[in-house]
Design an enzyme around this catalytic site. Structure first.
Site, PDB file in Angstrom:
ATOM      1  N   ARG A  53      37.496  19.258  41.345  1.00  0.00           N
ATOM      2  CA  ARG A  53      37.327  18.958  39.919  1.00  0.00           C
ATOM      3  C   ARG A  53      38.462  19.617  39.135  1.00  0.00           C
ATOM      4  NH1 ARG A  53      37.568  23.436  38.605  1.00  0.00           N
ATOM      5  NH2 ARG A  53      37.399  22.850  36.433  1.00  0.00           N
ATOM      6  N   ALA A  55      41.126  18.232  35.808  1.00  0.00           N
ATOM      7  CA  ALA A  55      41.874  16.981  35.647  1.00  0.00           C
ATOM      8  C   ALA A  55      43.034  16.799  36.639  1.00  0.00           C
ATOM      9  CB  ALA A  55      42.350  16.870  34.201  1.00  0.00           C
ATOM     10  N   ARG A 100      35.103   9.172  38.110  1.00  0.00           N
ATOM     11  CA  ARG A 100      34.836   9.910  36.864  1.00  0.00           C
ATOM     12  C   ARG A 100      35.683   9.280  35.745  1.00  0.00           C
ATOM     13  NH1 ARG A 100      34.856  16.272  37.086  1.00  0.00           N
ATOM     14  NH2 ARG A 100      33.425  15.980  35.332  1.00  0.00           N
ATOM     15  N   ASP A 251      41.283  17.406  29.535  1.00  0.00           N
ATOM     16  CA  ASP A 251      41.075  16.255  30.433  1.00  0.00           C
ATOM     17  C   ASP A 251      41.785  15.007  29.928  1.00  0.00           C
ATOM     18  OD1 ASP A 251      38.640  18.130  30.947  1.00  0.00           O
ATOM     19  OD2 ASP A 251      38.897  16.838  32.709  1.00  0.00           O
ATOM     20  N   ASN A 261      37.973  18.043  26.390  1.00  0.00           N
ATOM     21  CA  ASN A 261      37.872  19.080  27.430  1.00  0.00           C
ATOM     22  C   ASN A 261      36.381  19.363  27.641  1.00  0.00           C
ATOM     23  OD1 ASN A 261      39.183  20.952  29.276  1.00  0.00           O
ATOM     24  ND2 ASN A 261      38.433  22.587  27.944  1.00  0.00           N
TER      25      ASN A 261
END
Ligand code: MRU
Length: 365
Positions: A53, A55, A100, A251, A261
């Site tokens: 995980r 970005a 995602r 992100d 974020n």
């Protein structure tokens, strides 16, 4: 994460014999376990379940995931046709893109892999050469990220002073990138390269506790003095004068400088503004999505209610309660003092400064 392959000068051999491995972050801090992802479905699940995980790390994992998905075509010495090879490449990229929605680095990396594939196809490369070249592209995405994290660390360290206190939210460290981190790179550079003495306050980061489980873990591993606090303590720490600046990752950043974020970042930015504390975002250019006019257009992931009602298997809420569990929020550009990129610091945060610094192809010295 890594592509674990025998030392070889032949990219195709490295593609065929290599395995994609990553630390399973859901097990930290109590277990440090590397896992092999041998199917594209397991890479998808690994991203979805936050085993990998952050970005940039999601983008890098997806690039290797494409190679994992292509590997199956070559099982038992099979020789796929160019048509099936390139069709599979597009299919793998489209599938991983559904894992995602918020971190734009995922789509950026997948676009880069498919663009490389189209170039190889246009040049008439053999499927073996194309497979090797796609692995080389994934490795380049990874290596470039490591280099630019160090650059961001160096640029950001100018905002860290001896004796200071700094707050961070979620995990934007080595675990979330190819290595070294974005927001945490600033601390690593100030600590290791400049010998500054300071303290980092890590928000625990509800509901999945990336701050407690991951940020506190990696800062301690790297010898940075760290204090863990519940998310709700952040404003109080600022009011008490213990925080000289906030550093977070991102992100996705829209063309106007709005920043998506981890959920809770917006509250931290509001508290920072109310207390006169500078709020910095640290993110590579691959985190900017200049096609989006403002943060309102950033897709925000909503995750399972169980993450809130029974975190880590312990029931903490009554059965049947309605839950709202967005994984990210958007901090408006006007609350951001500066965005530290590998090309330098965007400040003030305006469309113009973003277009100038993020649009530059060459990294400034
Ligand atoms: O849901 P996560 O853990 O993937 O969220 C991660 C974050 O919000 C990070 O701050 C962001 O990706 C930047 S990582 C350098």
């Amino acid at each position: 994460m890594r592509w674990n392959a025998p030392e070889t000068t032949n990219a195709y051999e490295a593609f065929i014999a290599g395995r994609f491995e990553a630390l399973d972050q859901t097990l930290l801090p109590t277990r440090v376990e590397w896992r092999q992802w041998r199917t594209i479905e397991s890479v998808w699940e690994g991203i979805k379940a936050l085993r990998v995980r952050g970005a940039p790390a999601i983008g890098i994992s997806a690039s290797y995931g494409v190679c994992v998905g292509l590997q199956t075509l070559f099982e038992e010495g099979a020789h796929p046709s160019a048509e099936s090879f390139y069709a599979r490449l597009e299919e793998c990229a489209q599938y991983l893109a559904t894992s995602r929605p918020t971190a734009v680095n995922l789509f950026w990396a997948l676009d880069r892999m498919t663009a490389k594939g189209r170039e190889l196809r246009a040049n008439g490369a053999s499927v073996e050469d194309a497979a090797g070249a796609l692995l080389t592209e994934a490795r380049a995405i990874h290596d470039e990220d490591v280099a630019l994290c160090r650059r961001m660390g160096r640029y950001g360290a100018q905002f860290v002073k001896d004796g200071g206190g700094y707050l961070t939210h979620c995990n934007a460290g080595g675990l979330a990138t190819g290595e070294y981190g974005t927001a945490l790179a600033v601390f690593y550079w100030a600590h290791e390269e400049e010998g500054k003495k300071f303290r980092v306050f890590a928000d625990e980061t509800r509901p999945l506790l990336q701050g407690a489980r991951l940020t506190a873990w990696e800062l301690l591993q790297n010898g940075v003095p760290t204090t863990l606090a519940c998310d709700s303590v952040a404003a109080t720490l600022m009011r008490q004068g213990k925080i000289d600046a906030v550093f977070v990752g991102a992100d996705r950043i829209a063309a106007n400088g709005d920043v998506a974020n981890k959920i809770g970042t917006y509250s931290v930015a509001l508290a920072a503004r109310a207390n006169g504390v500078p709020f910095y975002v640290v993110a590579p250019r691959s985190t900017f999505d200049l096609a989006l006019d403002s943060g309102d257009q950033i897709p925000i992931e909503e995750r399972a209610p169980e993450e809130v009602t029974s975190p880590y298997g312990r029931v903490v809420a009554p059965d049947g309660v309605d839950v709202y569990n967005p994984a990210f929020d958007v901090t408006p550009a006007e609350l951001v003092s500066g965005i530290v990129t590998e090309n330098g610091v965007v400040s003030p945060v305006t469309r113009e400064t973003i277009a100038r610094i993020v649009g530059e192809n060459q990294m400034a010295e």
